[in-house]
Design an enzyme around this catalytic site. Structure first.
Site, PDB file in Angstrom:
ATOM      1  NE  ARG A 140       7.538  -4.905  -5.223  1.00  9.00           N
ATOM      2  CZ  ARG A 140       6.855  -4.780  -4.432  1.00  9.00           C
ATOM      3  NH1 ARG A 140       6.994  -5.562  -3.944  1.00  9.00           N
ATOM      4  NH2 ARG A 140       5.910  -3.329  -3.493  1.00  9.00           N
TER       5      ARG A 140
ATOM      6  CG  ASP B 193      -0.426  -7.166  -0.153  1.00  8.33           C
ATOM      7  OD1 ASP B 193       0.018  -7.356  -2.001  1.00  8.33           O
ATOM      8  OD2 ASP B 193      -1.526  -6.790   0.018  1.00  8.33           O
TER       9      ASP B 193
ATOM     10  CD  GLU C 286       3.028 -10.505  -0.393  1.00  2.50           C
ATOM     11  OE1 GLU C 286       3.142  -8.868  -1.139  1.00  2.50           O
ATOM     12  OE2 GLU C 286       3.054 -10.927   0.811  1.00  2.50           O
TER      13      GLU C 286
ATOM     14  CB  SER D 218      -1.556  -2.590   3.042  1.00  2.16           C
ATOM     15  OG  SER D 218      -1.298  -3.182   1.740  1.00  2.16           O
TER      16      SER D 218
ATOM     17  CG  ASP E 192       0.526  -6.344   5.368  1.00  4.56           C
ATOM     18  OD1 ASP E 192       0.764  -5.187   5.241  1.00  4.56           O
ATOM     19  OD2 ASP E 192       0.758  -7.804   5.306  1.00  4.56           O
TER      20      ASP E 192
END
Length: 218
Positions: free
Chosen positions: A59, A16, A23, A103, A14
């Site tokens: 987001r 972040d 993040e 990711s 991954d």
């Protein structure tokens, strides 16, 4: 153990809070002044409290990162690399392991980090973001499996092809989902410890250096 003697043919990381301390979407939100709206959505998704597709587009609609913002994040990813990230990738590659990054972050922001780590462009699986001619944010790849629940499992399944063994190192609930594809999950708590990951991973490594995961991978 694989036929070549390696525990795993493929190791995926991954990005972040695993390869880098940040993040990405939260940093972009802070830069845009909408962190208070975005950060709780990220935390809920990473803890497995809400489905990723319920927050992903929401987001980005709040942040609307332009090309300059994504380039800024790319630099931040590299500056905030987790201790031991380069050494871990080098050790795995030196052992003949195929290293990938998987990711739900923005692909254009992750590519410079991948380059720094020596991970080929073709081995970076993330979500493309689209810009207009003036560099303004337009949209993201809404068909990407990595913007959906179970996306990491889908990528691991494709990489495995039913024949190659896969391990995934990560810090969030979306990483645990890769077990559905038969991936061996190494939970990493060097940046943030999530109980969902601590209890759901095959192995959990506290860190702080990413090299701590190598005992489970080599």
């Amino acid at each position: 153990m694989t036929a070549s003697g390696k525990p795993f043919d493929i190791v995926c990381f991954d990005c972040d809070s695993t390869l880098s301390r940040v993040e990405g979407i939260d940093e972009l939100a802070r830069r845009s002044g909408v962190e208070q709206e975005v950060a709780p959505l990220t935390a809920a998704a990473m803890a497995g409290e809400i489905a990723l597709d319920a927050v992903y587009g929401r987001r980005l609609d709040l942040v609307r990162p332009d090309r300059a913002a994504v380039e800024w994040l790319a630099q931040l990813y590299v500056e905030q690399m987790v201790p031991g990230a380069e050494e871990s990738v080098q050790a795995l590659c030196g052992a003949g392991t195929d290293v990938h990054i998987i990711s739900g972050g923005l692909r254009q922001a992750i590519l410079p980090l991948a380059d720094t780590l020596g991970v080929p462009v073709a081995n970076v699986h993330a979500v493309d973001v689209m810009f207009g001619g003036d560099g303004a944010y337009c949209d993201f790849d809404r068909n990407s499996p990595l913007a959906q629940p179970g996306g990491k499992a889908e990528i691991c399944r494709l990489l495995s092809g039913g024949e190659r063994s896969v391990a995934l190192v990560g810090d969030g609930a979306t990483d645990i989902e890769a077990r559905e594809a038969g991936a061996f999950i190494v939970g990493f708590g060097g940046v943030v410890v999530r109980e969902t990951v601590k209890s759901g991973a095959d192995v959990f490594v506290a860190g702080p250096s990413l090299t701590a995961v190598l005992d489970a991978l080599l």
